[in-house]
Enzyme design. Structure first.
Site, PDB file in Angstrom:
ATOM      1  N   GLU A  99       0.790  -1.258   0.000  1.00 22.05           N
ATOM      2  CA  GLU A  99       0.000   0.000   0.000  1.00 22.05           C
ATOM      3  C   GLU A  99       0.810   1.288   0.000  1.00 22.05           C
ATOM      4  O   GLU A  99       0.514   2.190   0.776  1.00 22.05           O
ATOM      5  CB  GLU A  99      -0.935   0.003   1.215  1.00 22.05           C
ATOM      6  CG  GLU A  99      -1.816  -1.213   1.309  1.00 22.05           C
ATOM      7  CD  GLU A  99      -2.786  -1.171   2.499  1.00 22.05           C
ATOM      8  OE1 GLU A  99      -2.627  -0.321   3.376  1.00 22.05           O
ATOM      9  OE2 GLU A  99      -3.708  -2.008   2.516  1.00 22.05           O
ATOM     10  N   GLU A 144      -6.373 -10.753  -0.747  1.00 29.50           N
ATOM     11  CA  GLU A 144      -7.217 -10.449   0.425  1.00 29.50           C
ATOM     12  C   GLU A 144      -8.689 -10.387   0.021  1.00 29.50           C
ATOM     13  O   GLU A 144      -9.438  -9.505   0.444  1.00 29.50           O
ATOM     14  CB  GLU A 144      -6.787  -9.115   1.059  1.00 29.50           C
ATOM     15  CG  GLU A 144      -5.314  -9.056   1.409  1.00 29.50           C
ATOM     16  CD  GLU A 144      -4.889  -7.783   2.144  1.00 29.50           C
ATOM     17  OE1 GLU A 144      -5.760  -7.047   2.625  1.00 29.50           O
ATOM     18  OE2 GLU A 144      -3.677  -7.544   2.223  1.00 29.50           O
TER      19      GLU A 144
HETATM   20  C1  GLA Z   1      -5.036  -4.204   4.457  1.00 31.98           C
HETATM   21  C2  GLA Z   1      -3.856  -5.031   4.913  1.00 31.98           C
HETATM   22  C3  GLA Z   1      -4.295  -6.283   5.620  1.00 31.98           C
HETATM   23  C4  GLA Z   1      -5.437  -6.027   6.574  1.00 31.98           C
HETATM   24  C5  GLA Z   1      -6.552  -5.307   5.880  1.00 31.98           C
HETATM   25  C6  GLA Z   1      -7.709  -5.035   6.804  1.00 31.98           C
HETATM   26  O1  GLA Z   1      -5.620  -4.676   3.333  1.00 31.98           O
HETATM   27  O2  GLA Z   1      -3.004  -5.397   3.882  1.00 31.98           O
HETATM   28  O3  GLA Z   1      -3.215  -6.815   6.305  1.00 31.98           O
HETATM   29  O4  GLA Z   1      -4.970  -5.252   7.655  1.00 31.98           O
HETATM   30  O5  GLA Z   1      -6.057  -4.080   5.401  1.00 31.98           O
HETATM   31  O6  GLA Z   1      -7.927  -6.054   7.699  1.00 31.98           O
END
Ligand code: GLA
Length: 339
Positions: free
Chosen positions: A138, A245
């Site tokens: 990020e 994710e």
């Molecule tokens: C981001 C992070 C994850 C997690 C999510 C929310 O996507 O990469 O590790 O913390 O936020 O749970």
């Protein structure tokens, strides 16, 4: 809750065996509460929080591997692959890293030396168990012209902290696949910035092997065409892609409704259609997508309970709160076995 012998439906990992790994984010609680489900349907895991900087390395001289090791042991026990998450991030990173003894900012050299030592220790420790790392998480700015988001990393080191992290990780484990990971990855503005950043890493000879699409999606967004365009654009860099994710929230991001106590049939229906369409698309790109990891496994535990609306339940997965297959699972199975 279902017992091990209750699992007779086709396993996700088998359904997609020719396509990609099927993963789940786990934590020390869910490896117990969801053990049967995880062992039956999934062949890869990611630590939800336990390998983040603040969890592993709370103080300069203290590493805390206990919880991370439990998850690694779970992966071994069930012969699962494991992704590492995450080495460099602006969140969940302890302040000591950026500070000198007097509480002022450290120098660039010190911060890079600390990063190198952290990466060598962590990546080195899990060499035999972790095949892929989210090295940098990020760093791209969501809005506006700026390429990189504001962070202590950027303030102290400048943009080169990104390439350095990949180099350190590669040194620590030359076999590990190294990913850049981000959310809003299918949004055209952010997609183009991610592409530009990763392309410049490649041009500098930085050892990066993949792009992680976090895929925190919902019933309505992003549009399938945008997802497709993002996959094509990242794949054009010659890198492999992973969904890292994945979840499908029942609510648009700005929807604040609080009235639902159970998942309504019509939303479960929409979710089933959405999952079917998404996986049809993902299968089209099975040559470039090597893994699809959900950010959880079943609706009894999701970070979306309470985020972004406090006190609100969400139902983002293919399995319900008792770990039974939802309409989305059944529709997905039908579609895949027909095709
Ligand atoms: C981001 C992070 C994850 C997690 C999510 C929310 O996507 O990469 O590790 O913390 O936020 O749970």
């Amino acid at each position: 809750m279902r017992q091990a012998s209750d699992y007779t439906e086709p396993a996700l990992k088998t359904i997609f065996a020719e396509d990609f790994k099927i993963g789940a984010a786990v934590n020390p609680m869910t490896i117990q509460s969801q053990e049967h489900l995880l062992a039956y349907h999934f062949n890869s895991i990611t630590a939800e929080n336990e390998m983040k900087f603040e969890s592993l390395h709370p103080l300069e001289d203290i590493y805390n591997f206990k919880l991370a090791d439990q998850l690694v042991a779970f992966a071994r026990k069930h012969h699962m692959a494991m992704r590492g998450h995450t080495l460099v991030w602006h969140n969940q990173t302890t302040d000591w890293l950026f500070e000198d003894k007097k509480g002022g900012c450290v120098s660039k050299e010190t911060l890079l030396a600390r990063l190198k030592s952290h990466i060598q220790t962590v990546v080195g420790r899990y060499k035999e168990d972790i095949y892929a790392w989210d090295v940098v998480n990020e760093v791209i700015a969501d809005e506006g012209e700026e390429l990189l988001r504001q962070s202590k990393w950027l303030d102290i080191v400048g943009p080169e902290f990104i390439g350095k992290a990949f180099e350190f990780a590669h040194e620590a484990d030359p076999k590990a696949l190294l990913f850049y990971n981000d959310y809003n990855e299918s949004n055209p503005l952010k997609r183009d910035k991610i592409y530009k950043m990763v392309k410049s890493l490649l041009e500098q000879g930085v050892p990066i092997h993949g792009v992680g699409l976090q895929a925190h999606w919902n019933l309505y967004d992003p549009d399938l065409d945008e997802i497709r365009a993002a996959i094509e654009k990242y794949a054009s860099l010659g890198l492999q892609l992973q969904l890292t994710e994945l979840d499908v929230s029942m609510f648009r991001f700005d929807d604040k409704r609080m009235d639902l106590k159970v998942a309504p049939a019509e939303l479960l229906e929409l979710q089933a259609e959405r999952y079917e369409a998404m996986f049809a698309l993902l299968k089209e790109y099975r040559d470039v997508i090597s893994s699809v990891t959900f950010w959880g496994a079943a609706d009894d535990y999701t970070w979306l309970d309470g985020f972004p609306v406090r006190g609100r339940k969400n139902w983002p997965f293919l399995f319900d709160e008792r770990h039974n297959p939802k309409p989305a699972y059944h529709q997905l199975l039908n579609a895949v076995t027909k095709s």
